[in-house]
Design an enzyme around this catalytic site. Structure first.
Site, PDB file in Angstrom:
ATOM      1  N   CYS A  80      49.697   7.936  26.266  1.00  0.00           N
ATOM      2  CA  CYS A  80      50.418   7.794  25.440  1.00  0.00           C
ATOM      3  C   CYS A  80      50.178   6.247  24.453  1.00  0.00           C
ATOM      4  CB  CYS A  80      51.755   7.863  25.330  1.00  0.00           C
ATOM      5  SG  CYS A  80      52.171   7.101  26.439  1.00  0.00           S
TER       6      CYS A  80
ATOM      7  N   HIS B 163      60.064  12.297  24.272  1.00  0.00           N
ATOM      8  CA  HIS B 163      59.535  11.467  23.338  1.00  0.00           C
ATOM      9  C   HIS B 163      58.348  13.252  22.948  1.00  0.00           C
ATOM     10  CE1 HIS B 163      56.535   8.644  20.854  1.00  0.00           C
ATOM     11  NE2 HIS B 163      56.154   8.365  21.812  1.00  0.00           N
TER      12      HIS B 163
ATOM     13  N   GLN C  43      54.883  12.874  20.575  1.00  0.00           N
ATOM     14  CA  GLN C  43      54.236  12.674  20.984  1.00  0.00           C
ATOM     15  C   GLN C  43      53.186  13.590  21.944  1.00  0.00           C
ATOM     16  OE1 GLN C  43      51.943   9.144  21.880  1.00  0.00           O
ATOM     17  NE2 GLN C  43      50.746  10.700  22.090  1.00  0.00           N
TER      18      GLN C  43
ATOM     19  N   ARG D 203      63.450   5.839  15.638  1.00  0.00           N
ATOM     20  CA  ARG D 203      63.118   5.656  17.650  1.00  0.00           C
ATOM     21  C   ARG D 203      64.105   4.641  17.565  1.00  0.00           C
ATOM     22  NH1 ARG D 203      57.735   4.942  19.244  1.00  0.00           N
ATOM     23  NH2 ARG D 203      57.293   2.757  21.067  1.00  0.00           N
TER      24      ARG D 203
ATOM     25  N   ASP E 292      51.495   6.373  31.710  1.00  0.00           N
ATOM     26  CA  ASP E 292      52.391   5.850  31.200  1.00  0.00           C
ATOM     27  C   ASP E 292      52.209   4.933  31.910  1.00  0.00           C
ATOM     28  OD1 ASP E 292      53.524   4.749  29.138  1.00  0.00           O
ATOM     29  OD2 ASP E 292      55.307   5.902  29.191  1.00  0.00           O
TER      30      ASP E 292
ATOM     31  N   ARG F 273      48.688  12.180  16.977  1.00  0.00           N
ATOM     32  CA  ARG F 273      50.022  11.762  16.466  1.00  0.00           C
ATOM     33  C   ARG F 273      50.547  11.526  14.902  1.00  0.00           C
ATOM     34  NH1 ARG F 273      52.765   8.076  18.641  1.00  0.00           N
ATOM     35  NH2 ARG F 273      54.549   8.370  17.313  1.00  0.00           N
TER      36      ARG F 273
END
Length: 316
Positions: free
Chosen positions: A276, A141, A144, A114, A236, A304
């Site tokens: 998310c 991402h 996700q 990450r 987001d 997830r």
């Protein structure tokens, strides 16, 4: 049965850097595998195909959901996850990424990272002899997005033909939703202010994919146009990690892009809301939307775990 399914996937040893690298059929099979693994877990049945295997988790960006879901996921699959912050590694002191990749490949069965720059994960994968999983870069991402579409499938019973509206920054999350949605035959609508639109190359790739799958892409500065008749509404944070110093500037730029009750009225009556997380109630989304009956954010967060278990089992 799942063992046969994993064998038929033929993904062992591959990297998971972005959904663009996978065919629509492969993405759907990963989603289906995630649902199967979730059902086994809910039934209290252990399935440990990664017994004795170890995943190295490199975190240059902190996280709640990513760390916990990967660590728990490896445990549930019978393996072990090793947390590695930037301060734990020599890359924090200048070691080149190819050397780090070469060394970690001798110790680990998989590497999750990450990080900030997408080039870092590309370089890591190029020099690693074990699978590398993209747990977030500034560009994409994919873990996700896979969990998101898994959640939509569970709630809507299908994916192809649905409309997903993403309202906000045309960021890494928007990019992965665009590519994943196009691969799965969804109609993707993105609404962002000028200066914050999705990457032009990702737009081009998304339209090319959608032309083959029956999906479509709309990119607009009009949030009302994007959300009209949407089956799925997504947003987001306005200032993603690494852009906190732009918070006040972005608050002004995104002032007309809050997903609230008034805007949500334009979506279909049975729309589902995704985020998310973490969320800032009163900024990108109102409490009346994120805490409403339409919100499936905690199903999404849970998935997830199971979507990433599917990725790790398939690759490792």
């Amino acid at each position: 049965m799942i063992a046969d399914q994993l064998e038929s996937l033929g993904m062992k040893g591959r990297d998971f850097l972005g959904l663009a690298d996978y065919t629509p059929d492969e993405i759907r099979k990963l989603i289906d595998l995630g649902i199967e693994l979730k059902n086994l877990n809910k039934a209290g049945k252990a399935y440990r195909p990664l017994e004795g295997k170890t995943l190295g988790m490199i975190f240059e960006k902190s996280s709640t959901r990513t760390r916990v879901s990967f660590e728990v996921g490896m445990y549930q699959l019978g393996g072990h996850a090793l947390f590695l912050s930037r301060n734990d590694l020599q890359i924090g002191r200048g070691e080149i990424i190819s050397d780090t990749a070469g060394v970690l490949s001798r110790y680990l069965d998989g590497i999750m990272i990450r990080t900030f720059a997408h080039q870092i994960i590309l370089d890591l994968a190029e020099h690693s002899s074990v699978p590398v999983i993209n747990a977030l870069t500034d560009y994409s991402h994919p873990c996700q997005a896979l969990a998101d579409y898994m959640t939509v499938l569970e709630h809507k019973g299908k994916l192809a033909g649905l409309k997903i509206a993403f309202i906000g920054d045309g960021n890494n999350m928007a990019h992965s939703l665009m590519i994943g949605g196009a691969k799965l035959g969804l109609h993707v609508a993105i609404a962002s202010p000028d200066g914050y639109l999705p990457d032009a190359g990702v737009q081009q790739d998304t339209r090319a994919i959608a032309a083959e799958t029956g999906g479509s892409l709309l990119v607009t500065e009009d949030a009302r146009e994007a959300i009209a008749d949407a089956d799925i509404v997504y947003t987001d944070v306005w200032a993603s990690m690494g852009f906190e110093e732009e918070q006040k500037i972005r608050e002004k730029a995104f002032a007309n892009y809050q997903v609230n009750e008034e805007l949500a009225k334009l979506a279909k009556p049975d729309y589902v809301f995704l985020h998310c997380l973490p969320a800032h109630r009163g900024e990108e989304v109102s409490a009346g939307v994120i805490d409403s009956k339409h919100s499936i954010i905690f199903d999404e967060a849970e998935n997830r775990l199971h979507a990433q278990k599917a990725i790790m089992a398939a690759l490792m």
